[in-house]
Enzyme design. Structure first.
Site, short mmCIF file in Angstrom:
data_model
loop_
_atom_site.label_atom_id
_atom_site.label_comp_id
_atom_site.label_asym_id
_atom_site.label_seq_id
_atom_site.Cartn_x
_atom_site.Cartn_y
_atom_site.Cartn_z
N PHE A 55 -2.96 -17.80 1.65
CA PHE A 55 -1.96 -16.76 1.45
C PHE A 55 -0.64 -17.25 2.00
CE2 PHE A 55 -1.88 -11.96 0.80
CZ PHE A 55 -2.72 -11.98 -0.31
N HIS A 62 7.56 -2.70 -0.50
CA HIS A 62 6.12 -2.78 -0.30
C HIS A 62 5.65 -2.30 1.05
CE1 HIS A 62 2.10 -4.27 -0.80
NE2 HIS A 62 2.20 -5.16 0.15
N ARG A 71 6.43 -9.44 7.60
CA ARG A 71 4.97 -9.49 7.79
C ARG A 71 4.35 -10.53 6.87
NH1 ARG A 71 0.37 -7.15 5.05
NH2 ARG A 71 1.76 -6.18 3.55
N GLN A 73 9.98 -4.58 3.89
CA GLN A 73 9.52 -5.75 3.13
C GLN A 73 9.57 -5.49 1.62
OE1 GLN A 73 5.24 -7.28 3.28
NE2 GLN A 73 6.41 -8.97 4.12
N GLU A 105 -0.47 -11.36 -3.87
CA GLU A 105 -0.13 -12.73 -3.48
C GLU A 105 -1.34 -13.65 -3.70
OE1 GLU A 105 2.19 -12.45 0.03
OE2 GLU A 105 1.46 -14.35 0.78
N HIS A 125 8.25 -7.04 -1.49
CA HIS A 125 7.25 -8.03 -1.93
C HIS A 125 7.79 -8.72 -3.17
CE1 HIS A 125 3.48 -9.71 -3.35
NE2 HIS A 125 2.85 -9.29 -2.27
N LEU A 158 2.00 -3.50 -7.50
CA LEU A 158 1.84 -4.81 -6.87
C LEU A 158 1.04 -5.81 -7.70
CD1 LEU A 158 2.60 -6.04 -4.07
CD2 LEU A 158 0.19 -5.84 -3.53
N ARG A 165 7.13 -13.99 2.21
CA ARG A 165 7.56 -13.05 1.16
C ARG A 165 9.07 -12.87 1.08
NH1 ARG A 165 2.78 -8.52 1.97
NH2 ARG A 165 1.20 -9.83 0.99
C1 LIG Z 1 -1.03 -2.31 -3.49
C2 LIG Z 1 -1.11 -2.77 -2.07
C3 LIG Z 1 -1.81 -3.92 -1.76
C4 LIG Z 1 -1.89 -4.37 -0.45
N1 LIG Z 1 -2.63 -5.51 -0.16
C5 LIG Z 1 -2.77 -5.89 1.16
C6 LIG Z 1 -3.61 -7.01 1.52
O1 LIG Z 1 -4.26 -7.63 0.68
N2 LIG Z 1 -3.70 -7.35 2.82
C7 LIG Z 1 -3.03 -6.68 3.81
O2 LIG Z 1 -3.15 -7.05 4.98
N3 LIG Z 1 -2.23 -5.62 3.49
C8 LIG Z 1 -2.10 -5.21 2.20
N4 LIG Z 1 -1.32 -4.12 1.89
C9 LIG Z 1 -0.71 -3.37 2.97
C10 LIG Z 1 -1.76 -2.49 3.61
O3 LIG Z 1 -2.66 -2.01 2.64
C11 LIG Z 1 -1.15 -1.31 4.33
O4 LIG Z 1 -0.10 -1.73 5.13
C12 LIG Z 1 -2.21 -0.67 5.21
O5 LIG Z 1 -3.32 -0.32 4.43
C13 LIG Z 1 -1.67 0.53 5.94
O6 LIG Z 1 -2.76 1.12 6.60
P1 LIG Z 1 -2.58 2.35 7.57
O7 LIG Z 1 -3.91 2.69 8.08
O8 LIG Z 1 -1.48 2.07 8.52
O9 LIG Z 1 -2.06 3.48 6.59
P2 LIG Z 1 -2.58 3.94 5.16
O10 LIG Z 1 -3.77 3.23 4.69
O11 LIG Z 1 -1.35 3.89 4.33
O12 LIG Z 1 -3.00 5.43 5.42
C14 LIG Z 1 -2.10 6.41 5.83
C15 LIG Z 1 -2.81 7.72 5.97
O13 LIG Z 1 -1.91 8.66 6.52
C16 LIG Z 1 -2.00 9.88 5.80
N5 LIG Z 1 -0.75 10.62 6.01
C17 LIG Z 1 0.52 10.22 5.78
N6 LIG Z 1 1.38 11.19 6.15
C18 LIG Z 1 0.63 12.21 6.63
C19 LIG Z 1 0.92 13.49 7.15
N7 LIG Z 1 2.18 13.93 7.27
N8 LIG Z 1 -0.09 14.29 7.52
C20 LIG Z 1 -1.39 13.89 7.41
N9 LIG Z 1 -1.72 12.67 6.93
C21 LIG Z 1 -0.73 11.86 6.55
C22 LIG Z 1 -2.29 9.45 4.40
O14 LIG Z 1 -2.82 10.51 3.65
C23 LIG Z 1 -3.31 8.34 4.68
O15 LIG Z 1 -4.56 8.90 4.90
C24 LIG Z 1 -1.23 -3.66 0.57
C25 LIG Z 1 -0.52 -2.50 0.26
C26 LIG Z 1 -0.45 -2.05 -1.05
C27 LIG Z 1 0.34 -0.82 -1.35
#
Ligand SMILES: Cc1cc2nc3c(=O)[nH]c(=O)nc-3n(C[C@H](O)[C@H](O)[C@H](O)COP(=O)(O)OP(=O)(O)OC[C@H]3O[C@@H](n4cnc5c(N)ncnc54)[C@H](O)[C@@H]3O)c2cc1C
Length: 604
Positions: free
Chosen positions: A121, A381, A416, A235, A254, A237, A251, A315
């Site tokens: 990656f 992203h 990142r 970021q 990568e 992407h 997306l 990125r």
């Molecule tokens: C398409 C895509 C592909 C990706 N691929 C990768 C990858 O291959 N490798 C990698 O390392 N990263 C990747 N990322 C980044 C990574 O997925 C995210 O940064 C990461 O999953 C964020 O996780 P989190 O637990 O912080 O939040 P999230 O998984 O975003 O979860 C947030 C949670 O908060 C809740 N929430 C938000 N606001 C509120 C509120 N006010 N009240 C109650 N609940 C709320 C939402 O409902 C959700 O349940 C990718 C991102 C995307 C969009």
């Protein structure tokens, strides 16, 4: 107060993505009672969308890998603005967290001798991303969710949005939320709150994020008086879909480049060779021949002894390169670049390694990626900036508040690396859950919530039904997204940023005139109106921090200051609430200790 549905917990976890689930599991395992809330259904968070993989120096695919190299890659990827201790903890603890996930039932792709397979990656020196095809997040969420529902002392509230944090004096004492279906209000008392709400992608028009990502956690923490850090680093992407318009921004992992995909302009040139920054010159191939040899080695499963292709630069570098190619007239027909895997791998390999990408382009763009190049361009992203936390405990600057995952700042610095988010969720989700549980245990007595405080919040939230104004919340949100993309995008100038601040004020005035018809039940217009306040707060924070950082570094490019500046390399930009105004200050970046300097220099 009696008119509200009320619950009490030791710990409230807001957000059920990877970070929230991991924090909740840890806190419950340590004996705390936990309430876990999410805006949508359990399992439907950004984490489920993660494609490429989770970065951990398991050294399964290349024995030269180690936590030291992962630490160095993370710091260099972040242009040395990372909190060094967080980067160190990530690199040291990620392997154990990935192995733990496997022990809990996650099924990763395998090496021929049965170990977890790792892929290349951007910015990672060795193949480091444990993955499940291009559906890694799905497997991670499935596993964490299974583990979560086995916890006895844990309740899940789905389709509930937290609208405010509650405080007892200077301490957190819970949260005020509403149910999205019925519109009913909830008062949740808690000794500690862990914010794990993910990112802010919906602040911009072209983005890879889903509807939930309106910067709620950032705004909730700011409103409660917590510091935000590194907010200028958004970021972009490099590879989002650009065509058809209806899917612009989705997306393109990568992983396509990790599997050997190359970027070309309209003249058929592999332009990335022209964009290798000085800092990375000795690590990246400068001829097609060398880059192709690296790919051949990787495909054959041999240890690559030559340098990596420049398509695997970080990125920020690749996104800027594509933008420049387009600006100079060498873009693809719809304003991007060509990403070609078809001429590099067999159709069978592409379908096996990139099944979601194959399906995505087939269904959304009528493009067969085993035969044709994809058109790709930058898309908003990920948010590097976030709630300022203690590196060991994830405690925010307000007592009782913790943060983990994308909503927390500091780990990734100015940029990142792909794959480092999923490991961040596991490493720091666990730490946040453990610290919050310890904090709650040490506090005796019930957290106090004042009736007048919750009555005032409830009254504020229903104001949009009572206004005489005629503004439409969707129109205001769209105008904000368009404006942020135009004036606070990849390349930023002082004039544009100041213009953006003035526009934010105008949009805030428009948001204050939004009138929502109907009532609180099943009313997405009302939800969008409430989200608007968060989007505006976050937009202002990004813009003000971007004005303050008068240099270019990582994801933040200032056109008047195209170079990095040593003075800014030694400070973080902090945003905090001061009365009704947003204060922006510079604070010294924690210094890398002497014993880690040789590791950073690649000498240890
Ligand atoms: C398409 C895509 C592909 C990706 N691929 C990768 C990858 O291959 N490798 C990698 O390392 N990263 C990747 N990322 C980044 C990574 O997925 C995210 O940064 C990461 O999953 C964020 O996780 P989190 O637990 O912080 O939040 P999230 O998984 O975003 O979860 C947030 C949670 O908060 C809740 N929430 C938000 N606001 C509120 C509120 N006010 N009240 C109650 N609940 C709320 C939402 O409902 C959700 O349940 C990718 C991102 C995307 C969009």
């Amino acid at each position: 107060m009696d008119r509200f549905e009320t619950h009490s917990y030791d710990i409230l976890v807001v957000g059920a993505g990877g970070a929230g689930l991991r924090a909740a599991i840890e806190a419950a395992t340590q004996g705390a009672s936990v309430g876990l809330l999410c805006k949508s259904l359990l399992g439907k968070a950004h984490t489920v969308m993660a494609e490429g993989g989770v970065a951990a120096a398991l050294a399964n695919t290349d024995a030269r890998d180690s936590w030291q190299v992962h630490f160095r890659d993370t710091m260099r990827g972040g242009k040395l603005l990372n909190n060094w201790r967080m980067a160190q903890l990530l690199a040291q603890e990620a392997p154990a967290r990935v192995n733990e996930l496997e022990a809990w039932g996650a099924l990763f792709d395998r090496t021929s001798d049965g170990r977890i397979l790792q892929r290349n990656f951007g910015g990672h020196q060795y193949p480091r991303l444990a993955h499940v095809g291009d559906r890694t997040g799905l497997e991670m969420i499935r596993t964490l969710q299974d583990k979560t529902v086995q916890q006895r002392s844990l309740d899940v509230y789905m389709e509930c949005t937290v609208a405010r944090l509650l405080k007892d004096g200077d301490r957190i004492s819970g949260a005020f939320a509403y149910r999205r279906d019925t519109g009913r209000f909830l008062v949740l008392r808690a000794k500690a709150v862990v914010l794990a709400t993910g990112g802010i992608g919906r602040t911009y028009k072209i983005n890879s994020n889903s509807w939930e990502y309106t910067g709620d956690g950032h705004a909730l923490a700011y409103g409660a008086g917590a510091d935000l850090i590194d907010m200028e680093f958004v970021q972009f992407h490099p590879t989002g879909m650009v065509w058809p318009l209806s899917v612009r921004g989705i997306l393109v992992t990568e992983g396509v480049r990790g599997e050997g995909g190359v970027l070309k302009n309209s003249k058929g040139e592999r332009f990335m060779f022209r964009y290798i920054p000085e800092m990375f010159r000795k690590d990246f191939a400068d001829t097609e021949e060398e880059a192709n040899r690296w790919v051949a080695d990787v495909i054959a499963g041999r240890k690559a002894e030559v340098r990596r292709p420049p398509e695997l630069l970080t990125r920020d570098v690749v996104a800027r390169a594509i933008t420049q190619e387009v600006r100079e007239g060498r873009g693809s027909p719809h304003g991007g670049a060509f990403l070609d895997i078809a001429s590099r791998r067999t159709p069978e390999e592409i379908r096996k390694k990139l099944p979601s990408m194959f399906q995505q382009f087939h269904e959304l763009a009528d493009v067969d990626i085993t035969q044709q190049a994809m058109e790709v361009g930058p898309t908003t992203h990920y948010m590097m900036g976030g709630i300022r936390v203690h590196p060991e405990t994830q405690a925010a600057t307000v007592p009782g508040l913790f943060a983990a995952g994308e909503v927390a700042g500091g780990l990734h610095g100015a940029n990142r690396l792909g794959g480092n988010s999923l490991s961040d969720l596991l490493v720091f989700g666990r730490r946040a859950g453990a610290s919050a549980a310890a904090y709650a245990k040490a506090r005796t007595g019930e957290p106090q919530v004042r009736t007048d405080q919750v009555e005032a919040i409830a009254a504020e939230l229903v104001v949009p039904f009572e206004r005489a104004g005629e503004e439409n919340p969707y129109a205001v949100q769209e105008a904000l997204q368009e404006m942020m993309g135009t004036y606070v995008g990849i390349a930023r100038s002082e004039d544009d940023l100041k213009h953006a601040l003035a526009e934010i004020e105008k949009l805030r005035a428009r948001a204050a005139r939004v009138r929502v018809p109907g009532h609180r039940q099943y009313n997405p217009g009302w939800h969008t109106t409430l989200d608007l306040d968060n989007l505006l707060t976050v937009s202002e924070a990004v813009t003000r921090a971007a004005i303050e950082r008068r240099e270019s570094r990582g994801a933040h490019t200032r056109v008047e200051y195209p170079e990095s500046d040593k003075r800014f390399g030694a400070v973080n930009v902090i945003v905090r609430r001061q009365g009704e105004t947003m204060a922006v200050v510079q604070e010294p970046l924690p210094q890398v200790p002497d014993e880690l300097k040789p590791v950073l220099a690649g000498e240890a």
